[in-house]
Every structure is written in C-alpha cells, then in structure tokens.
Design an enzyme around this catalytic site. Structure first.
Site, PDB file in Angstrom:
ATOM      1  N   LYS A 136      28.588  13.613  40.774  1.00  0.00           N
ATOM      2  CA  LYS A 136      28.225  13.303  39.386  1.00  0.00           C
ATOM      3  C   LYS A 136      28.151  14.564  38.528  1.00  0.00           C
ATOM      4  O   LYS A 136      28.724  14.626  37.435  1.00  0.00           O
ATOM      5  CB  LYS A 136      26.871  12.585  39.362  1.00  0.00           C
ATOM      6  CG  LYS A 136      26.311  12.390  37.968  1.00  0.00           C
ATOM      7  CD  LYS A 136      24.821  12.187  37.969  1.00  0.00           C
ATOM      8  CE  LYS A 136      24.289  12.339  36.552  1.00  0.00           C
ATOM      9  NZ  LYS A 136      22.839  12.418  36.481  1.00  0.00           N
ATOM     10  N   ASN A 137      27.436  15.584  39.003  1.00  0.00           N
ATOM     11  CA  ASN A 137      27.202  16.772  38.183  1.00  0.00           C
ATOM     12  C   ASN A 137      28.494  17.542  37.908  1.00  0.00           C
ATOM     13  O   ASN A 137      28.626  18.169  36.856  1.00  0.00           O
ATOM     14  CB  ASN A 137      26.166  17.678  38.846  1.00  0.00           C
ATOM     15  CG  ASN A 137      24.774  17.057  38.825  1.00  0.00           C
ATOM     16  OD1 ASN A 137      24.501  16.170  38.022  1.00  0.00           O
ATOM     17  ND2 ASN A 137      23.907  17.500  39.718  1.00  0.00           N
ATOM     18  N   ARG A 156      22.282  13.147  28.833  1.00  0.00           N
ATOM     19  CA  ARG A 156      22.097  14.599  28.762  1.00  0.00           C
ATOM     20  C   ARG A 156      23.417  15.343  28.932  1.00  0.00           C
ATOM     21  O   ARG A 156      23.661  16.367  28.308  1.00  0.00           O
ATOM     22  CB  ARG A 156      21.091  15.054  29.826  1.00  0.00           C
ATOM     23  CG  ARG A 156      20.844  16.556  29.760  1.00  0.00           C
ATOM     24  CD  ARG A 156      19.714  17.038  30.618  1.00  0.00           C
ATOM     25  NE  ARG A 156      19.639  18.480  30.556  1.00  0.00           N
ATOM     26  CZ  ARG A 156      19.102  19.175  29.564  1.00  0.00           C
ATOM     27  NH1 ARG A 156      18.593  18.560  28.537  1.00  0.00           N
ATOM     28  NH2 ARG A 156      19.078  20.497  29.594  1.00  0.00           N
ATOM     29  N   ASP A 197      17.030  12.052  32.482  1.00  0.00           N
ATOM     30  CA  ASP A 197      15.810  11.828  33.256  1.00  0.00           C
ATOM     31  C   ASP A 197      14.590  12.402  32.555  1.00  0.00           C
ATOM     32  O   ASP A 197      14.647  13.481  31.959  1.00  0.00           O
ATOM     33  CB  ASP A 197      15.921  12.492  34.642  1.00  0.00           C
ATOM     34  CG  ASP A 197      16.863  11.737  35.557  1.00  0.00           C
ATOM     35  OD1 ASP A 197      16.949  10.514  35.411  1.00  0.00           O
ATOM     36  OD2 ASP A 197      17.492  12.383  36.409  1.00  0.00           O
ATOM     37  N   ASP A 222      17.521  18.647  43.063  1.00  0.00           N
ATOM     38  CA  ASP A 222      17.821  17.214  43.107  1.00  0.00           C
ATOM     39  C   ASP A 222      17.543  16.582  44.467  1.00  0.00           C
ATOM     40  O   ASP A 222      17.489  15.352  44.582  1.00  0.00           O
ATOM     41  CB  ASP A 222      19.288  16.967  42.731  1.00  0.00           C
ATOM     42  CG  ASP A 222      19.523  17.085  41.231  1.00  0.00           C
ATOM     43  OD1 ASP A 222      18.538  17.066  40.478  1.00  0.00           O
ATOM     44  OD2 ASP A 222      20.689  17.189  40.814  1.00  0.00           O
ATOM     45  N   MET A 271      11.069  23.805  39.127  1.00  0.00           N
ATOM     46  CA  MET A 271      11.820  23.722  37.878  1.00  0.00           C
ATOM     47  C   MET A 271      11.341  22.638  36.916  1.00  0.00           C
ATOM     48  O   MET A 271      11.407  22.807  35.708  1.00  0.00           O
ATOM     49  CB  MET A 271      13.312  23.514  38.187  1.00  0.00           C
ATOM     50  CG  MET A 271      13.933  24.711  38.908  1.00  0.00           C
ATOM     51  SD  MET A 271      15.673  24.479  39.313  1.00  0.00           S
ATOM     52  CE  MET A 271      16.404  24.454  37.682  1.00  0.00           C
TER      53      MET A 271
END
Length: 435
Positions: free
Chosen positions: A22-23, A97, A121, A319, A341
């Site tokens: 996905k990223n 995002r 998110d 993640d 983070m």
C-alpha cells in the site's frame, strides 16, 4: 458500516500471497503525474486507500486502463488542473492522507500544487512541515488558507539545493524527490527516508529518465532533468501484510506459508518476530511458519525485559508494533512496546484488556505486555476498528479468541488489506462479512 463476525479458536493452514504494498503504491501512483507518457504499474493492491487515489487521479484527468486484476496503465497527458481548486477536490483530497504526494509532481511539472489538509488514520499528530519546507527550499512560494485548511505551493521554476530534512519522513522524502527530479541543477537530500518503498520510487524515476544516486542511503543526490518518460514498474509485496500473517499464524498456533515475500526487502522484521520466539524458515523467497504450541520471548543478553520500539528504516516499522503487541499477549515472557512516533496508536489496548490480555498502558507511547503463554486464551468480545493497523491486530486477537467476536467499522481494515475475509476463509478461518 460493515462488520466482521469471527469465530475464534480455529487453526489456519495453507499458503497465502501478500498483496502489493500500500505505502509504495501511493507514492508510485502520484509519480505518473511527472510525465505525459504512459506508465504501467503492476501488483497494485485493490484496497480503499489506493482506489481513492486512483479516483482522484482520474478526476484530475489521468487516463486509466486496467490491464489485468492488479495491473494498470496511466497517462497524464491532458490534465484538468482546474479540479485542484474545486470544492469536489477539497472533499476528495481531505479523505486520504496519501493525496499529499500529488503536490510534488504537480509543482515540478506545472508550477503549482494544491491539497486540502489530508485525512487518514487518527493515530496522533502527523504534520506536513517537512513536505512544504522542502518545496520552499526548492524555490516555491507557500500559502495556507486557515479557514478552509487548504495548502498551496507555486513556482515559476524550481532550483536544486542542498537540504537537511528535519525528520526522515517517508512521504515527505517521496514528495521532495518528485519535485526535485525536474528542478534546475542538483539537489541533495540529507536525512532522507530510505525505506524499500522510497528505493522503489527512485528506481522507477531513474527508469523514467531521472538521475538519482545514493539510493538505499539517507543521502540522495538528484540531478534535475528536463523531461521524464514512461516505464513499467512492479510494486513490492506489502511488508506490513507479511508481518500480519506471521502474527496471525503464531496467535492461532497455525502452520502457514507466506509466498514471494521479497526477503531482501524485509529488513529486521523476521528478526523481531524471532525475538518473540516465533519460528520462521526461509524457503526460497517464501516464509514458512511451522505450527507452534508456544513461543518464548528472548530477553536482552543482560536478562532485562525485551523492548520492541519503532525507528526510521532500517529500524522496525511503526506499522507493525500493534501486531507485535497482540502477538506478545500469548507469548511466554514479557515485552515492553515503545511506540515513539504516534501518541494515539496504542489506545486500542483497552479492547485487548477487555478480552483478557495482560497489558499495562504506561503512557500514550509505551505498553508492557505480560504474555499468557496460551494458558489463558483471549475471550471473544465486540470491538470497533479505530485504524488500519489496530484493526488487523484486533482481527488477529479475535481469530485466536474463544467464542465469536464482532468487529465494527471494518472499512478501516479494508483501507489496507484486500479481500481479507475471502483470503482468510481460504486458509481455514471462520469469518463472515456483514454489510
């Protein structure tokens, strides 16, 4: 709002192939805006966030053709830039995002890029300073409409510059790279993110005609070029999904093979799961996880409690911390989870406590997990998914729990995992989607 109904306590068996990352997909899709030639992208995951971005690109005028279930061609040769200032774009862009990464390519190619404050998110503060400070250093003028939460950058011409990023932001690095490839002169980016997905973006851009060196390091050098062409690019398997399957196998005491994982791009992920006592075997480019009745945490060499924390690549990805936390609830031993983070990402642990897990939330960033070694199983309950990674973690907990659990707001899980219920049923899970 859709719901999963999960009957826990069943072992899984078989093999599963991870989806495209996905990223990476969100970065690569934005890069098609850098050229008027055709770009073919393979292994595109069919998930909500990626499909939203493809929709935004189409509204912008990008021509899309689906070549196979997971392959597309894109051509940005006749764009409707007026869409960027429309009310519809303010609505579309604010829901995702990843839409922030259209700004760099548009600024580089057309001299302007706009974006509403992006969504995503609700895991804590996720500032955009790194993106826009990079654009400003390249010569862009920045403006922000506080009433409409609308950002804009404009430049007649971008010029190469030396810059030190204030944080190794993955999306920020990607955005600045895409702006710099068409700038005049040479740009150096120090403290650049160097995740495999950033490496993939750089390799793709080089095939399109860019001149990027230092790939896989935190110091990138980009010689600007006048024009980029088309190319074909294949997206890596999703390392977060791979970690999710590992955690799922361990929690359900299952034997599972994860196919074609691209081991060389997994970094420390297999090592961290091994420290929890989970057995992993490398079989060609697959991961084989044998059935285990228990797994014991390896403390540090001095005997102190194992701490798992996130860090920029090549550190452990944030993640996967939610999944590590859930897996640790049934380990033999204790683990300290340190989420550095994002200050809201551990708040889902109250659902695990309701299920019987022994977790102490020390503060918004740290949780201590006392493993139960499968001696006391989690109890089924009703939950709501707060974000993608917490959602899959709660699903893993439900698959291992005694009884039938319900998870609401599974659209959050669908944002990051394609056909998750179908794929789980294929390996023996008892899961039902209720719309």
């Amino acid at each position: 709002m859709a719901t999963f109904k999960i009957e826990g306590g069943h072992k899984l068996r078989g093999s599963i192939t991870p989806q495209g990352a996905k990223n990476e997909a969100l970065q690569i899709l934005c890069a098609v805006l850098l050229t008027d030639e055709k770009v073919i992208i393979e292994n595109v995951p069919n998930i909500r966030d990626v499909n939203k971005l493809i929709y935004i690109l189409e509204q912008l005028g990008v021509k899309k053709e689906q070549l196979s279930p997971d392959s597309y061609s894109f051509q940005a040769d006749d764009l409707n830039l007026a869409y960027l200032e429309s009310e519809q774009f303010k609505k579309d862009g604010s829901s995702l995002r990843g839409s922030i990464m259209i700004v760099g390519p548009l600024l580089a190619r057309f001299g302007k890029g706009y974006i509403p404050r992006p969504g995503g998110d609700k895991i804590g503060r996720r500032r955009l300073d790194t993106h826009f400070e990079g654009f400003i250093k390249l010569g862009a003028k920045f403006r922000y409409n506080r009433e409409e939460y609308f950002y804009g950058v404009e430049a007649e011409e971008l010029h190469g510059v030396d810059m030190l990023l204030d944080e190794a932001s993955v999306t920020g690095t990607a955005n600045i790279i895409m702006a710099a490839v068409l700038a005049k002169g040479t740009t150096t980016i120090y403290n650049a993110a160097c995740e495999p997905y950033i490496q993939q973006l750089c390799k793709m851009l080089n095939r399109m005609g860019a001149k990027i060196s230092g790939i896989a390091s935190n110091l990138l050098t980009i010689e600007g070029v006048e024009k980029l062409g088309g190319c074909t690019h294949r997206i890596l398997p999703d390392m977060i999904e791979i970690g999710s399957w590992i955690g799922m196998a361990a929690m359900t005491k299952s034997e599972l093979t994860i196919k074609n994982v691209s081991w060389k791009d997994l970094g420390v992920i297999p090592t961290i799961f091994s420290k929890l006592g989970i057995k992993l075997e490398k079989v060609n480019d697959d991961i084989f996880i044998p059935e285990q009745e228990s797994y014991e945490v390896q403390n540090f060499m001095d005997g102190s409690i194992l701490t798992v924390s996130d860090a920029p690549w090549p550190g452990f990805t944030p993640d996967l911390l939610s999944i590590i936390l859930v897996v640790a609830t049934q380990a033999k031993g204790s683990v300290l989870i340190h989420q550095k983070m994002f200050e809201s990402r551990l708040f889902f642990v109250d659902k695990l406590i309701d299920m019987g897990a022994k977790v102490i939330l020390c503060d918004p960033h740290r949780a201590t997990v006392i493993g139960m070694n499968h001696e006391s199983t989690l109890k089924a309950t009703t939950m709501t998914s707060p974000d993608i990674r917490a959602g899959i973690s709660l699903l893993i907990a439900a698959l291992s729990a005694k009884g039938t659990s319900t998870i609401h707001n599974i659209e959050q899980i669908d944002r990051g995992y394609q056909y998750i219920d179908e794929r789980l049923r294929a390996i023996g899970a008892k899961i039902e989607r209720i719309d």
